[in-house]
Design a protein around this motif. Structure first.
Motif, PDB file in Angstrom:
ATOM      1  N   ALA A 540      -8.347  30.931  20.812  1.00  0.00           N
ATOM      2  CA  ALA A 540      -7.608  30.784  22.060  1.00  0.00           C
ATOM      3  C   ALA A 540      -6.411  29.861  21.890  1.00  0.00           C
ATOM      4  N   GLU A 541      -6.573  28.822  21.063  1.00  0.00           N
ATOM      5  CA  GLU A 541      -5.483  27.870  20.860  1.00  0.00           C
ATOM      6  C   GLU A 541      -4.423  28.391  19.904  1.00  0.00           C
ATOM      7  N   SER A 542      -4.781  29.385  19.094  1.00  0.00           N
ATOM      8  CA  SER A 542      -3.836  29.947  18.122  1.00  0.00           C
ATOM      9  C   SER A 542      -3.014  31.028  18.808  1.00  0.00           C
ATOM     10  N   GLY A 543      -2.087  30.616  19.637  1.00  0.00           N
ATOM     11  CA  GLY A 543      -1.256  31.561  20.375  1.00  0.00           C
ATOM     12  C   GLY A 543      -0.427  32.406  19.453  1.00  0.00           C
ATOM     13  N   PRO A 544       0.275  33.394  19.990  1.00  0.00           N
ATOM     14  CA  PRO A 544       1.045  34.317  19.158  1.00  0.00           C
ATOM     15  C   PRO A 544       2.018  33.635  18.219  1.00  0.00           C
ATOM     16  N   ASP A 545       2.583  32.498  18.661  1.00  0.00           N
ATOM     17  CA  ASP A 545       3.560  31.839  17.800  1.00  0.00           C
ATOM     18  C   ASP A 545       2.902  31.009  16.713  1.00  0.00           C
ATOM     19  N   ALA A 546       1.672  30.533  17.006  1.00  0.00           N
ATOM     20  CA  ALA A 546       0.983  29.700  16.030  1.00  0.00           C
ATOM     21  C   ALA A 546       0.105  30.508  15.106  1.00  0.00           C
ATOM     22  N   ALA A 547      -0.414  31.651  15.598  1.00  0.00           N
ATOM     23  CA  ALA A 547      -1.354  32.437  14.807  1.00  0.00           C
ATOM     24  C   ALA A 547      -0.661  33.123  13.675  1.00  0.00           C
ATOM     25  N   ALA A 548      -1.339  33.219  12.549  1.00  0.00           N
ATOM     26  CA  ALA A 548      -0.798  33.961  11.422  1.00  0.00           C
ATOM     27  C   ALA A 548      -1.165  35.402  11.603  1.00  0.00           C
ATOM     28  N   GLY A 549      -0.399  36.115  12.363  1.00  0.00           N
ATOM     29  CA  GLY A 549      -0.653  37.525  12.604  1.00  0.00           C
ATOM     30  C   GLY A 549      -0.239  38.331  11.417  1.00  0.00           C
ATOM     31  N   PRO A 550      -0.363  39.668  11.503  1.00  0.00           N
ATOM     32  CA  PRO A 550      -0.047  40.521  10.378  1.00  0.00           C
ATOM     33  C   PRO A 550       1.345  40.302   9.829  1.00  0.00           C
ATOM     34  N   ALA A 551       2.292  39.834  10.663  1.00  0.00           N
ATOM     35  CA  ALA A 551       3.640  39.631  10.158  1.00  0.00           C
ATOM     36  C   ALA A 551       3.881  38.176   9.787  1.00  0.00           C
ATOM     37  N   GLY A 552       2.871  37.310   9.965  1.00  0.00           N
ATOM     38  CA  GLY A 552       3.028  35.916   9.660  1.00  0.00           C
ATOM     39  C   GLY A 552       3.634  35.155  10.812  1.00  0.00           C
ATOM     40  N   PRO A 553       3.491  33.834  10.842  1.00  0.00           N
ATOM     41  CA  PRO A 553       4.048  33.044  11.925  1.00  0.00           C
ATOM     42  C   PRO A 553       5.562  33.062  11.899  1.00  0.00           C
ATOM     43  N   GLU A 554       6.153  33.085  13.069  1.00  0.00           N
ATOM     44  CA  GLU A 554       7.599  33.119  13.193  1.00  0.00           C
ATOM     45  C   GLU A 554       8.023  32.154  14.274  1.00  0.00           C
ATOM     46  N   ALA A 555       9.237  31.694  14.180  1.00  0.00           N
ATOM     47  CA  ALA A 555       9.784  30.874  15.240  1.00  0.00           C
ATOM     48  C   ALA A 555      10.119  31.752  16.432  1.00  0.00           C
ATOM     49  N   ALA A 556      10.025  31.190  17.618  1.00  0.00           N
ATOM     50  CA  ALA A 556      10.342  31.948  18.818  1.00  0.00           C
ATOM     51  C   ALA A 556      11.811  32.322  18.820  1.00  0.00           C
TER      52      ALA A 556
END
Length: 637
Positions: A540-556
């Motif tokens: 829950a705390e690993s929001g879209p910007d913090a989570a390492a999603g399939p494309a990796g973390p990115e700056a907003a």
């Protein structure tokens, strides 16, 4: 060939082989005596086969429309439907399809699908709708587990294997003689539908004719009169289609196949609906929430709107009722194992006054609801227990799963009533209505789909890229998403490859949109077990910007340099619930098909440019989507 043989009062047996030399394929203990259909006497309405319900309208209203296809503005009469289904049923019989066999259907919503459903039933067989969006391997495993040897499809499919494909128009000869099936019994299966399974494999729910008849004959939850138009918008592999098709045809109504809400821009879909004079419409809860928020007046022309699949948002319902509501708004509840609906609640300002959530209401006709404790005895009204459901709507059991059938389909202590253990926690409120409060296991609902989190975890580890996986549902409504924490199988974990492999094994609605890699050792609680609560907090705390999603973390996305990007960012944030990143796409940021409809509709409203839901879903990134909208704007000026 596979036969499902009914031995009344004893077992459900599926045979594989030829009639002369049958070999037992499976045996699942589920008593089928009349007493175990939910009472000591099977109601007369539930003792009829589904084809006989349709035939009564063929005889009394042969020229009335049974199906209206808006795409070509053509109607199919009851007489035409009966002749076409009879010809196809006769063709299936000539191929050896008979009583109790399972025939797969791979057809889109439309005349051919409905003809095929009725044809299979008239041949005495059970139909198995195929989810066209499911991965090839998953469909192949499903058909193999059901022993399917005949598939009605309008094109060759990669999962067909050794199964024989029958074109739905192969017997399109209205002069052909009708089928001469064995006498269809009320306990004979009419369809098999597969649902998510906690063991990692979907489980097939076997539903008999009596269960469908109980649903559609003189229903309390929705009145369908002869000539009424009932929209058919559900995926054929979703059990809401049972009501949409047979609810119309059993009442002399007209089935109207429509595009799914997510297939068109919302404004176009609602305009389409408005012009069709639809009397009955089913929507999953998430779709209803989206329409009620974005286009609340769109449902005002519908006679009855049925909503089901998840918990209704009380505030959304109240706003709609205070504005331009349909003539009747009904909250429907029921697992696949109890044939679409088991309870209903008419939503009115009066029925919702003083409540803090929308109840599931009262049992359907010929249905019983029981809130039982751990010892399976009734708990007092107001106390929480597990909801058990009885009556003729209860399915026969799970195909090839005698162990699971015995676990979930049980006899209520002190009675001879066969009931289904729903796994839902519930209580009975003052006045007799029921309220569902959650689950006792790890099953969740998202956008109307029933998902076992255990199945996702097993599928993730089966890719070989993760040693362990921990799945959770985050949020509610359209912004709900699936998140998974994974323990990598190797030092380096390619999340893009992991997501790709998972998508080959499970439907897209089961592919998580948030991924969080864990250290080699997951959080451990005081008992020495994995601390799932800590993992849930981490996800829950690993929001879209913090989570390492399939494309990796990115700056907003940085400061906007043009009004299009600025406006799109506001819309994105409102719909998705998070800040966009420049290089990640809609799905990677937690979007889904329903949210794509919302976003496209708001782009059209605020920027004055047409945007399709698939444009949102297929855009490579936020920046790419902004570029597409900018180009479209330039073309309009």
């Amino acid at each position: 060939m596979t036969w499902i043989t009914i031995v009344p009062g004893v077992v459900l047996v599926v045979w594989r082989g030829t009639p002369a030399g049958r070999h037992c394929h499976l045996s699942c203990p589920c008593s089928l005596s009349l007493a175990h259909s939910g009472g000591n006497v099977l109601p007369a309405e539930c003792s009829r086969s589904v084809p006989s319900l349709v035939e009564s309208w063929v005889q009394s209203r042969p020229d009335s429309p049974a199906i209206f296809d808006p795409s070509c503005e053509e109607a199919t009469s009851y007489a035409q439907l009966w002749r076409s289904s009879g010809a196809l049923a006769a063709h299936l019989r000539r191929l050896g399809v008979g009583r109790g066999e399972v025939v797969a259907l791979s057809l889109p919503r439309g005349v051919s699908l409905i003809v095929a459903m009725l044809a299979v039933a008239r041949a005495g067989a059970a139909y198995l709708p195929v989810d066209s969006a499911a991965p090839v391997d998953r469909v192949r495993r499903t058909l193999d587990s059901a022993g399917v040897s005949v598939v009605i499809a309008d094109q060759d499919e990669p999962w067909l294997g050794a199964a024989r494909r029958v074109d739905p128009a192969a017997a399109d000869d209205e002069t052909a003689p009708g089928p001469v099936p064995d006498l269809i019994d009320a306990d004979d299966p009419i369809y098999v539908m597969f649902t998510s399974g906690s063991t990692g494999e979907p489980k097939g729910v076997v539903v008999p004719h009596r269960a469908v008849s109980r649903l559609v004959v003189e229903p309390l939850f929705c009145t369908v009169a002869p000539g009424d138009r009932v929209a058919h918008t559900s995926n054929p592999a979703f059990d809401a289609s049972t009501f949409e098709v047979w609810g119309a045809l059993a009442a002399g109504g007209c089935v109207v196949p429509l595009p799914a809400v997510t297939d068109l821009p919302l404004e176009e879909w609602t305009t389409h609906l408005d012009g069709l004079s639809v009397d009955v419409l089913f929507l999953t809860t998430s779709l209803f929430h989206m329409i009620a928020r974005e286009r609340p007046a769109a449902l005002r022309t519908v006679g009855t709107v049925l909503v089901g699949g998840e918990q209704l948002d009380l505030s959304v319902v109240r706003r709609l009722l205070a504005g331009s509501p349909p003539a009747r708004l009904v909250n429907g509840y029921g697992p696949t194992e109890t044939t679409t609906f088991a309870a209903f609640h008419d939503c009115t300002p009066e029925s919702l006054a003083g409540r803090d959530r929308v109840p599931v209401g009262r049992p359907l006709q010929h249905t019983s609801l029981h809130v039982l404790g751990p010892d399976r005895t009734e708990v007092p009204p107001g106390e929480v227990g597990e909801l058990y459901i009885g009556g003729p709507g209860v399915a026969l059991g799970y195909l090839g799963r005698p162990d699971l059938t015995a676990e979930r389909f049980v006899t209520r202590p002190g009675t001879d009533e066969r009931v289904y253990r729903s796994g839902d926690l519930a209580r009975q409120l003052p006045g007799g209505v029921f309220e569902v409060l959650g689950r006792r296991d790890r099953q969740v609902k998202m956008r109307g789909f029933r998902i076992e989190l255990d199945e996702i975890e097993l599928a993730v580890t089966a890719t070989g890229l993760a040693d362990a996986a921990y799945a959770e549902k985050l949020g509610d409504g359209p912004q709900a998403l699936l998140a998974v924490a994974v323990v990598p199988a190797a030092e380096e974990l390619d999340l893009t490859e992991l997501a790709r492999r998972l998508a080959e094994q499970v439907p897209d609605y089961m592919v998580p949109s948030r991924w969080v890699p864990l250290d080699r050792r997951p959080p451990i609680g005081p008992t020495g077990k994995v601390d799932r609560a800590a993992i849930a907090r981490l996800l829950a705390e690993s929001g879209p910007d913090a989570a390492a999603g399939p494309a990796g973390p990115e700056a907003a996305v940085g400061p906007e340099t043009d009004p299009v990007t600025a406006a799109l960012r506001v819309i994105w944030r409102d719909v998705v619930g998070s800040e966009p990143t420049a290089t990640r796409n809609f799905l990677e940021m937690g979007g889904n098909s329903i949210m794509a409809v919302q976003l496209a509709g708001r782009v059209q409203d605020r920027l004055g440019v047409r945007s399709e839901p698939h444009d949102v879903l297929l855009a490579d990134s936020f920046a790419h989507l902004a570029d597409q909208i900018r180009v479209a704007l330039e073309r309009t000026h």
